[in-house]
Design a protein around this motif. Structure first.
Motif, PDB file in Angstrom:
ATOM      1  N   ASP A 182       1.334  -0.500 -10.653  1.00 31.86           N
ATOM      2  CA  ASP A 182       2.105  -2.163 -11.114  1.00 31.86           C
ATOM      3  C   ASP A 182       0.980  -3.075 -10.200  1.00 31.86           C
ATOM      4  O   ASP A 182       0.264  -2.889  -9.487  1.00 31.86           O
ATOM      5  N   TYR A 217       4.412   1.594  -0.766  1.00 33.98           N
ATOM      6  CA  TYR A 217       4.818   1.564  -2.588  1.00 33.98           C
ATOM      7  C   TYR A 217       3.691   2.461  -3.135  1.00 33.98           C
ATOM      8  O   TYR A 217       4.159   2.936  -4.268  1.00 33.98           O
ATOM      9  N   GLN A 218       2.450   1.687  -3.714  1.00 35.46           N
ATOM     10  CA  GLN A 218       1.272   2.062  -4.614  1.00 35.46           C
ATOM     11  C   GLN A 218       1.487   3.571  -4.558  1.00 35.46           C
ATOM     12  O   GLN A 218       1.027   4.367  -5.160  1.00 35.46           O
ATOM     13  N   ARG A 219       0.719   4.197  -2.189  1.00 35.72           N
ATOM     14  CA  ARG A 219       1.023   5.373  -3.046  1.00 35.72           C
ATOM     15  C   ARG A 219       1.778   6.679  -3.132  1.00 35.72           C
ATOM     16  O   ARG A 219       1.635   7.456  -2.773  1.00 35.72           O
ATOM     17  N   THR A 257       0.863  -1.196  -0.199  1.00 38.90           N
ATOM     18  CA  THR A 257      -0.206  -0.261   0.007  1.00 38.90           C
ATOM     19  C   THR A 257       0.863   0.826   0.085  1.00 38.90           C
ATOM     20  O   THR A 257       0.658   2.214  -0.576  1.00 38.90           O
ATOM     21  N   GLY A 271       3.629   4.058  -8.773  1.00 35.88           N
ATOM     22  CA  GLY A 271       3.749   2.626  -8.201  1.00 35.88           C
ATOM     23  C   GLY A 271       2.002   2.294  -8.306  1.00 35.88           C
ATOM     24  O   GLY A 271       2.169   0.500  -8.199  1.00 35.88           O
ATOM     25  N   ARG A 272       1.135   2.353  -8.421  1.00 31.71           N
ATOM     26  CA  ARG A 272       0.228   2.260  -8.219  1.00 31.71           C
ATOM     27  C   ARG A 272      -0.784   1.652  -9.457  1.00 31.71           C
ATOM     28  O   ARG A 272      -1.974   0.781  -9.767  1.00 31.71           O
TER      29      ARG A 272
END
Length: 231
Positions: A41, A31-33, A29, A38-39
């Motif tokens: 991937d 990483y994605q933020r 979470t 990253g969101r």
């Protein structure tokens, strides 16, 4: 876009695996933020069986607290471990129940593998989380057939399918072989062990450690031209 392949060597009777399960989710979470692009991937999870305890399938009467005492020898040591577990667990939204019954995890591993084969990665991951919660938060028995079936039903699997999956001796033999391979050929000596793009992390890890591994794998892929970050 990067497709992260994450292999998890775990055992449902391992409290630190439950913590690692939550830590990994938190790191992804983050990483994605925060990582550029990253969101977009993707994350592919591969669950690899590992046996912490050499127990017979019929065993399952010892509580988690009694097992901790048998392993560590003194109540003082058990209290110190419980204090640490409670502190870390609370930070991950976990409330440990030490009345949980420990025992053979072969059936639990069979159910996890069957979920992935028949219902896909998303249901499999959901089942792993539900199984941890049943065992460690609800005082469940990791070796009890009915409780494992209830976990399967909770994530949308029918009782009939769950019972059929658990009776599959061929998958049971495959689980035993995978567990043997982890110890004897792949060099896994403790769980949780997490592999991300060739990087091996041992222990529950903190969010920062897993985040660093994700970024390292991502930037290595970008460096060789294997991924394009959308902005």
């Amino acid at each position: 876009m990067t497709n992260f392949k994450i292999t998890l060597y775990t055992d449902p009777v391992c409290a630190w695996c439950f913590i690692g399960h939550r830590t990994l989710d938190q790191a992804i979470t983050l990483y994605q933020r925060t990582y550029p692009g990253g969101r977009h991937d993707m994350f592919e999870f591969i669950y690899h069986p590992f046996y912490l305890r050499n127990t017979k399938p019929e065993e399952g009467r010892m509580t988690l607290e009694d097992a901790m005492l048998a392993k560590n020898g003194t109540e003082a040591k058990v209290l110190a471990i419980k204090t640490k577990m409670q502190r870390i667990g609370t930070a991950h939204g976990i409330l440990f129940n030490y009345d949980s019954k420990v025992g053979s995890t072969k059936l639990a591993h069979v159910l996890i593998q069957q979920a992935g084969r028949h219902r896909g990665a998303e249901v499999q991951k959901e089942m792993v989380g539900a199984m941890y919660s049943m065992h460690f938060e609800q005082g469940g028995n990791i070796n009890n057939l009915d409780e494992l079936v209830a976990v399967a039903v909770k994530v949308g699997v029918s009782e009939q399918d769950a019972h059929a999956w658990l009776r599959d001796d061929q998958v049971g033999a495959e689980v035993d072989e995978l567990a043997r391979t982890a110890r004897e050929e792949l060099g896994v000596t403790s769980v949780p062990t997490i592999e991300i793009g060739g990087l091996r992390l041992e222990g529950a890890e903190d969010v920062g450690g897993i985040m660093e591994a994700l970024v390292s794998v991502k930037e290595k892929e970008i460096a060789v031209g294997g991924a394009q970050d959308p902005f």
